[in-house]
Design a protein around this motif. Structure first.
Motif, PDB file in Angstrom:
ATOM      1  N   CYS A   9     -27.372  65.019 -30.002  1.00 16.41           N
ATOM      2  CA  CYS A   9     -28.592  64.669 -29.570  1.00 16.41           C
ATOM      3  C   CYS A   9     -28.552  64.044 -28.322  1.00 16.41           C
ATOM      4  O   CYS A   9     -27.425  63.356 -27.857  1.00 16.41           O
ATOM      5  CB  CYS A   9     -28.929  63.364 -30.625  1.00 16.41           C
ATOM      6  N   ALA A  10     -29.667  64.023 -27.512  1.00 16.61           N
ATOM      7  CA  ALA A  10     -29.574  63.563 -26.020  1.00 16.61           C
ATOM      8  C   ALA A  10     -31.392  63.203 -25.756  1.00 16.61           C
ATOM      9  O   ALA A  10     -32.057  63.920 -26.219  1.00 16.61           O
ATOM     10  CB  ALA A  10     -29.101  64.491 -25.142  1.00 16.61           C
ATOM     11  N   GLY A  11     -31.463  62.455 -24.742  1.00 15.84           N
ATOM     12  CA  GLY A  11     -32.698  62.123 -24.449  1.00 15.84           C
ATOM     13  C   GLY A  11     -32.670  61.402 -23.101  1.00 15.84           C
ATOM     14  O   GLY A  11     -31.852  60.312 -22.636  1.00 15.84           O
ATOM     15  N   ALA A  12     -33.519  61.931 -22.353  1.00 17.21           N
ATOM     16  CA  ALA A  12     -33.581  61.545 -20.745  1.00 17.21           C
ATOM     17  C   ALA A  12     -34.425  60.012 -20.707  1.00 17.21           C
ATOM     18  O   ALA A  12     -33.805  59.203 -19.713  1.00 17.21           O
ATOM     19  CB  ALA A  12     -34.507  62.393 -19.886  1.00 17.21           C
ATOM     20  N   GLY A  13     -35.194  59.557 -21.543  1.00 15.13           N
ATOM     21  CA  GLY A  13     -35.576  58.144 -21.636  1.00 15.13           C
ATOM     22  C   GLY A  13     -34.858  57.025 -22.415  1.00 15.13           C
ATOM     23  O   GLY A  13     -34.116  57.548 -23.347  1.00 15.13           O
ATOM     24  N   ILE A  24     -25.044  69.990 -26.723  1.00 15.89           N
ATOM     25  CA  ILE A  24     -25.215  69.273 -25.389  1.00 15.89           C
ATOM     26  C   ILE A  24     -23.971  69.467 -24.795  1.00 15.89           C
ATOM     27  O   ILE A  24     -23.046  70.054 -25.130  1.00 15.89           O
ATOM     28  CB  ILE A  24     -25.054  67.728 -25.807  1.00 15.89           C
ATOM     29  N   ARG A  25     -24.139  69.192 -23.434  1.00 15.62           N
ATOM     30  CA  ARG A  25     -22.892  69.387 -22.459  1.00 15.62           C
ATOM     31  C   ARG A  25     -22.541  67.895 -22.149  1.00 15.62           C
ATOM     32  O   ARG A  25     -23.188  67.234 -21.693  1.00 15.62           O
ATOM     33  CB  ARG A  25     -23.441  70.106 -21.119  1.00 15.62           C
ATOM     34  N   GLY A  31     -20.649  61.377 -18.904  1.00 11.75           N
ATOM     35  CA  GLY A  31     -21.351  61.395 -20.263  1.00 11.75           C
ATOM     36  C   GLY A  31     -22.265  62.624 -20.842  1.00 11.75           C
ATOM     37  O   GLY A  31     -21.817  63.702 -20.287  1.00 11.75           O
ATOM     38  N   VAL A  32     -23.395  62.350 -21.285  1.00 11.03           N
ATOM     39  CA  VAL A  32     -23.936  63.493 -21.663  1.00 11.03           C
ATOM     40  C   VAL A  32     -25.051  63.968 -20.796  1.00 11.03           C
ATOM     41  O   VAL A  32     -25.995  63.195 -20.357  1.00 11.03           O
ATOM     42  CB  VAL A  32     -24.635  63.132 -23.119  1.00 11.03           C
ATOM     43  N   GLU A  33     -25.068  65.219 -20.430  1.00 10.90           N
ATOM     44  CA  GLU A  33     -25.995  65.819 -19.381  1.00 10.90           C
ATOM     45  C   GLU A  33     -27.367  65.603 -19.789  1.00 10.90           C
ATOM     46  O   GLU A  33     -27.588  66.042 -20.859  1.00 10.90           O
ATOM     47  CB  GLU A  33     -25.654  67.323 -19.304  1.00 10.90           C
ATOM     48  N   GLY A  34     -28.305  65.020 -19.057  1.00  9.26           N
ATOM     49  CA  GLY A  34     -29.742  64.730 -19.399  1.00  9.26           C
ATOM     50  C   GLY A  34     -29.921  63.707 -20.202  1.00  9.26           C
ATOM     51  O   GLY A  34     -31.074  63.379 -20.279  1.00  9.26           O
ATOM     52  N   ASP A  35     -28.915  62.974 -20.636  1.00  9.49           N
ATOM     53  CA  ASP A  35     -29.000  61.564 -21.506  1.00  9.49           C
ATOM     54  C   ASP A  35     -29.341  60.445 -20.526  1.00  9.49           C
ATOM     55  O   ASP A  35     -28.708  60.285 -19.315  1.00  9.49           O
ATOM     56  CB  ASP A  35     -27.926  61.415 -22.268  1.00  9.49           C
ATOM     57  N   ALA A  36     -30.239  59.601 -20.975  1.00 11.36           N
ATOM     58  CA  ALA A  36     -30.516  58.216 -20.135  1.00 11.36           C
ATOM     59  C   ALA A  36     -29.073  57.385 -19.865  1.00 11.36           C
ATOM     60  O   ALA A  36     -29.279  56.746 -18.917  1.00 11.36           O
ATOM     61  CB  ALA A  36     -31.515  57.544 -20.959  1.00 11.36           C
ATOM     62  N   HIS A  37     -28.367  57.508 -20.525  1.00  8.11           N
ATOM     63  CA  HIS A  37     -26.778  56.853 -20.362  1.00  8.11           C
ATOM     64  C   HIS A  37     -25.994  57.507 -19.579  1.00  8.11           C
ATOM     65  O   HIS A  37     -24.945  56.913 -19.541  1.00  8.11           O
ATOM     66  CB  HIS A  37     -26.447  56.385 -21.778  1.00  8.11           C
ATOM     67  N   CYS A  38     -26.322  58.829 -19.133  1.00  7.08           N
ATOM     68  CA  CYS A  38     -25.087  59.338 -18.351  1.00  7.08           C
ATOM     69  C   CYS A  38     -24.995  58.749 -17.129  1.00  7.08           C
ATOM     70  O   CYS A  38     -26.027  58.542 -16.291  1.00  7.08           O
ATOM     71  CB  CYS A  38     -25.802  60.854 -18.153  1.00  7.08           C
ATOM     72  N   GLY A  39     -23.862  58.608 -16.522  1.00  6.51           N
ATOM     73  CA  GLY A  39     -23.576  57.903 -15.275  1.00  6.51           C
ATOM     74  C   GLY A  39     -22.211  57.331 -15.186  1.00  6.51           C
ATOM     75  O   GLY A  39     -21.644  56.730 -16.313  1.00  6.51           O
ATOM     76  N   VAL A  40     -21.730  56.893 -14.039  1.00  2.00           N
ATOM     77  CA  VAL A  40     -20.558  56.151 -13.778  1.00  2.00           C
ATOM     78  C   VAL A  40     -20.394  54.871 -14.118  1.00  2.00           C
ATOM     79  O   VAL A  40     -19.752  54.353 -14.442  1.00  2.00           O
ATOM     80  CB  VAL A  40     -20.012  56.500 -12.259  1.00  2.00           C
ATOM     81  N   THR A  41     -21.816  54.140 -13.552  1.00  2.00           N
ATOM     82  CA  THR A  41     -22.056  52.943 -13.848  1.00  2.00           C
ATOM     83  C   THR A  41     -22.905  52.740 -15.141  1.00  2.00           C
ATOM     84  O   THR A  41     -23.560  53.750 -15.529  1.00  2.00           O
ATOM     85  CB  THR A  41     -22.772  52.260 -12.637  1.00  2.00           C
TER      86      THR A  41
END
Length: 180
Positions: A9-13, A24-25, A31-41
């Motif tokens: 599962c993933a969600g941008a919001g 998912i990628r 993290g998960v491409e396109g997911d709201a929690h994706c990022g280094v910080t």
């Protein structure tokens, strides 16, 4: 039984639940491409308010399908993605894993476990009584958090339902999971 991925599962919001997807990628270090929690910080809103520069130790949220079985048997209605997880597993005791355990997901992805998910008040808004069902106390009075675990992506790749999960434990002594 070989541990497998039951759903992804993933969600941008920044919403409580995430829609189930066919795949998912996972992106190394993000993290998960396109997911709201994706990022280094850190991307979790309450943690961003405290310190937006802290490293993101919550890139991937993993949850065991056996918890959904337990909750649904108690009268809740909890489907894959409803609790905001990215990866729903089956056949692996996620909560018993130590910090630093590595999960091999699908053909190439590798996630290192960083700690426990600490369920927030949003879970109670989703379904009344759910917070009490996923947080309890053991015989010694210590808090037990059952709402899944968090990890970081060490190697990327595409993953989906039915993919196998491999496990590599870190060297001993193992450190028990704590909220992250």
């Amino acid at each position: 039984m070989t541990p497998t991925i039951a759903a992804v599962c993933a969600g941008a919001g920044h919403r409580f639940s995430k829609p189930p997807l066919l795949s998912i990628r996972l992106l190394e270090g993000l993290g998960v491409e396109g997911d709201a929690h994706c990022g280094v910080t850190v991307k979790h809103r309450s943690r961003v308010r405290v310190d937006p520069t802290q490293p993101n130790l919550r890139q991937v949220h993993l949850l065991h399908a056996e918890l959904l079985d337990e909750l649904n048997a108690k009268g809740f209605s909890v489907a894959p993605g409803a609790m905001g997880e990215n990866v729903l597993t089956r056949g692996l005791d996620l909560l018993a894993l130590p910090v630093g355990a590595r999960l091999h997901l699908g053909a190439t992805a590798l996630v290192e476990i960083t700690g426990l998910r600490n369920p927030c008040a949003q879970i109670e808004s989703f379904q009344p009584g759910l917070l009490a069902a996923v947080v309890g106390r053991d015989a010694q009075g210590r808090i037990i958090r059952k709402a899944g675990i968090m990890g970081i992506v060490l190697a990327g790749g595409d993953i989906g339902p039915g993919d196998a999960i491999g496990l590599t434990l870190p060297p001993e002594p193992h450190r028990a999971l704590d909220r992250v």
